[in-house]
Motif scaffolding. Structure first.
Motif, short mmCIF file in Angstrom:
data_model
loop_
_atom_site.label_atom_id
_atom_site.label_comp_id
_atom_site.label_asym_id
_atom_site.label_seq_id
_atom_site.Cartn_x
_atom_site.Cartn_y
_atom_site.Cartn_z
N ILE A 88 0.82 -1.21 0.00
CA ILE A 88 0.00 0.00 0.00
C ILE A 88 0.86 1.26 0.00
O ILE A 88 0.46 2.29 -0.56
CB ILE A 88 -0.97 -0.01 1.21
CG1 ILE A 88 -1.99 1.12 1.08
CG2 ILE A 88 -0.24 0.08 2.51
CD1 ILE A 88 -3.07 1.08 2.11
N GLN A 89 2.04 1.19 0.59
CA GLN A 89 2.93 2.36 0.62
C GLN A 89 3.28 2.82 -0.79
O GLN A 89 3.55 3.98 -1.04
CB GLN A 89 4.24 2.04 1.36
CG GLN A 89 4.09 1.78 2.85
CD GLN A 89 3.48 0.42 3.11
OE1 GLN A 89 3.63 -0.49 2.30
NE2 GLN A 89 2.77 0.28 4.21
N SER A 90 3.29 1.85 -1.70
CA SER A 90 3.73 2.17 -3.06
C SER A 90 2.63 2.79 -3.90
O SER A 90 2.86 3.19 -5.04
CB SER A 90 4.26 0.90 -3.73
OG SER A 90 5.17 0.25 -2.86
N VAL A 91 1.42 2.90 -3.36
CA VAL A 91 0.36 3.58 -4.09
C VAL A 91 0.73 5.05 -4.28
O VAL A 91 0.55 5.63 -5.34
CB VAL A 91 -1.00 3.48 -3.34
CG1 VAL A 91 -2.06 4.32 -4.04
CG2 VAL A 91 -1.44 2.04 -3.25
N THR A 92 1.30 5.63 -3.22
CA THR A 92 1.55 7.07 -3.27
C THR A 92 3.02 7.46 -3.42
O THR A 92 3.32 8.57 -3.82
CB THR A 92 1.05 7.74 -1.97
OG1 THR A 92 1.69 7.14 -0.86
CG2 THR A 92 -0.46 7.58 -1.84
N THR A 93 3.94 6.59 -3.03
CA THR A 93 5.36 6.95 -3.11
C THR A 93 5.93 6.49 -4.43
O THR A 93 5.26 5.83 -5.20
CB THR A 93 6.14 6.32 -1.94
OG1 THR A 93 5.95 4.91 -1.98
CG2 THR A 93 5.65 6.86 -0.62
N HIS A 98 8.56 -1.33 -0.64
CA HIS A 98 9.41 -0.94 0.46
C HIS A 98 9.74 -2.11 1.38
O HIS A 98 10.44 -1.94 2.37
CB HIS A 98 8.78 0.20 1.24
CG HIS A 98 8.70 1.46 0.43
ND1 HIS A 98 7.61 1.75 -0.36
CD2 HIS A 98 9.60 2.45 0.20
CE1 HIS A 98 7.83 2.90 -0.99
NE2 HIS A 98 9.01 3.33 -0.67
N TYR A 99 9.18 -3.26 1.09
CA TYR A 99 9.56 -4.46 1.81
C TYR A 99 9.35 -5.66 0.91
O TYR A 99 8.71 -5.54 -0.15
CB TYR A 99 8.76 -4.62 3.11
CG TYR A 99 7.28 -4.40 2.98
CD1 TYR A 99 6.45 -5.36 2.41
CD2 TYR A 99 6.70 -3.23 3.44
CE1 TYR A 99 5.09 -5.15 2.29
CE2 TYR A 99 5.33 -3.01 3.33
CZ TYR A 99 4.53 -3.99 2.76
OH TYR A 99 3.18 -3.77 2.64
N LYS A 118 -4.71 3.86 -8.18
CA LYS A 118 -4.46 5.28 -7.97
C LYS A 118 -5.62 6.12 -8.50
O LYS A 118 -6.08 7.05 -7.84
CB LYS A 118 -3.17 5.65 -8.69
CG LYS A 118 -2.27 6.59 -7.93
CD LYS A 118 -0.98 6.86 -8.67
CE LYS A 118 0.18 6.10 -8.08
NZ LYS A 118 1.50 6.65 -8.44
N SER A 135 -3.33 1.75 5.86
CA SER A 135 -2.00 2.31 6.02
C SER A 135 -1.74 2.65 7.49
O SER A 135 -0.67 2.35 8.03
CB SER A 135 -1.86 3.56 5.15
OG SER A 135 -0.55 4.08 5.25
N TYR B 129 -6.59 11.33 -0.21
CA TYR B 129 -5.39 10.87 -0.89
C TYR B 129 -4.14 11.56 -0.34
O TYR B 129 -3.10 10.93 -0.16
CB TYR B 129 -5.52 11.12 -2.40
CG TYR B 129 -4.48 10.40 -3.21
CD1 TYR B 129 -4.64 9.07 -3.55
CD2 TYR B 129 -3.33 11.06 -3.64
CE1 TYR B 129 -3.68 8.40 -4.29
CE2 TYR B 129 -2.37 10.40 -4.37
CZ TYR B 129 -2.54 9.07 -4.71
OH TYR B 129 -1.59 8.42 -5.43
N SER B 135 0.64 9.48 5.37
CA SER B 135 0.71 8.26 6.16
C SER B 135 1.76 7.31 5.59
O SER B 135 2.56 6.72 6.31
CB SER B 135 -0.66 7.59 6.19
OG SER B 135 -0.62 6.43 6.99
N ASN B 136 1.78 7.19 4.28
CA ASN B 136 2.72 6.29 3.63
C ASN B 136 4.16 6.76 3.77
O ASN B 136 5.07 5.96 4.01
CB ASN B 136 2.35 6.12 2.16
CG ASN B 136 1.19 5.17 1.97
OD1 ASN B 136 0.82 4.44 2.90
ND2 ASN B 136 0.60 5.16 0.79
#
Lengths: 230, 230
Positions: A88-93, A98-99, A118, A135, B129, B135-136
């Motif tokens: 889920i972290q990779s949806v926005t970054t 990241h793992y 997205k 998240s 969003y 959060s991310n």
DNA sequence: CGCGAGCTTGACGTTGTTCAACTAGAGTGG
DNA sequence: CCACTCTAGTTGAACAACGTCAAGCTCGCG
């Protein structure tokens, strides 16, 4: 080679467990058009830290473990129950994982194209909010782990991870883990040998019972005690 | 007693730095009707882990540190630059703060009523969003810290935190930190004495220069080297 | 029956903490 | 202006916690 399959069941499970009915027909269709289902065999890699994160991963069935790695060092974050989303972290970054995640048993997953996710997140507040919930839950869990791993000694860390497996994953006092001593060591940031010793201590103290890979919690209060002051 | 003030500037800063223009007039009004501005003096507590999280905290100005605490154990998560939101985890989870935050210098903050934030997040996808982005980002930072703290030895951890302060907070090779040895020790999960020793080692090796509370990075490559293999 | 991987156990070395003594600088009051 | 105190920082020595190494054990599997 795995055959491409696309069952309704998997999409519905995602909608039920992850987005809690926040998806309208249009969004659902978009997701459905941009997904694949995959079965991972026990031990296989589901995603790799640092590689391109082109999809959000929904685990429909099967236990997984997520872990951080760099060179030869591995820190396992946690064992994840089914009905969970990963990456889920990779949806926005920037779009890398990241793992890493590996299958602890046979795993049935549904991969959703990140671009579609997205698009929906940006136009559907309910969906975005559900992602935020996930998240944030993740973050709180990570805080717990961080505190446990940095501030507690071996016994406390092992107690924590047993309690975590009990509460978050198995929800039973007796559970059979698909985890080797090495896995447990990587979860608790200790050496294999220390993991063995601590488990033996717990057994001698009648806090848990051990039979192969089956752990039974005999004295939960004491385990919590050790988690606090051990 | 602090006087209630409500400047446009503070709301606009939040809209610019946090929500990136995703708020419409109606949402903005709702937020404006449900906020207060507060100045915290250096050393004061901004929020307390475990207490009710009735507001989302936007830091307009001033450095803060966030930390986990339990009994007498403290693990500092990170030093946070201004233009940041704190307590985002509590938007979606049961409403308590999951960490404490203290002011490292005089801090100007804007507190938004959590209910209003929640209402907007649930109806405005752009806003939700943006919260997800925050959060991310937070989560990724926490992963870095977790790995650093669990897998590296003292020298590596200290190198990491110096690099983190450099990159995330001060963005300069020479910076004056409002951090005591104790603060640095809590950031790196080591004892005060160890912090002193490691810093001295770095100075002896001409990796950094130390003058009171001013740290100058002399050899960044070597610092990165130590972070990796130290 | 024998092999090998994972597990167990003990001996030993390393890392980092704890404790205690000491130092330097900042604030205080005579 | 000088003792006095207080706190933060430094340093060294003893000690505890934990990892590493090596040897032996167990059990599933060919």
């Amino acid at each position: 080679m795995a055959k491409p399959i696309n069952t309704d069941e998997c999409l519905e499970a995602f909608c039920g467990h992850v987005t809690h009915g926040e998806l309208n027909a249009e969004d659902k269709q978009l997701l459905n058009d941009n997904r694949v289902e995959v079965k991972y065999n026990k031990g296989e890699n589901i995603c790799k830290q640092g590689s391109f994160a082109n999809h959000l991963i929904y685990i429909k069935e099967g236990l997984t473990k997520s872990y951080l790695e760099e060179d030869d060092n591995v820190q396992t974050l946690c064992v994840n129950p089914a009905n969970n989303i990963l990456g889920i972290q990779s949806v926005t970054t920037e779009s890398v994982f990241h793992y890493s995640v590996a299958a602890l048993e046979d795993v049935y997953a549904c991969l959703f194209d990140m671009k579609a996710v997205k698009v929906i997140a940006k136009r559907n507040a309910g969906f975005a909010y559900e992602l935020l919930i996930h998240s944030n839950q993740n973050q709180v869990l990570t805080f717990d782990r961080l505190f446990s791993l940095t501030m507690k000694q071996l016994h406390g860390r092992m107690a924590d991870i047993i309690l975590c497996l009990h509460k978050r994953v198995y929800q039973s006092d007796t559970f059979t883990v698909n985890l080797s001593r090495k896995d447990l060591a990587e979860l608790t940031a200790m050496s294999n040998e220390s993991a063995t010793r601590i488990l033996k201590d717990f057994k001698d103290d009648k806090i848990i019972d051990l039979d192969g890979k089956t752990i039974s919690i005999l004295d939960k209060d004491k385990l919590i005690q050790v988690s606090k002051f051990g």
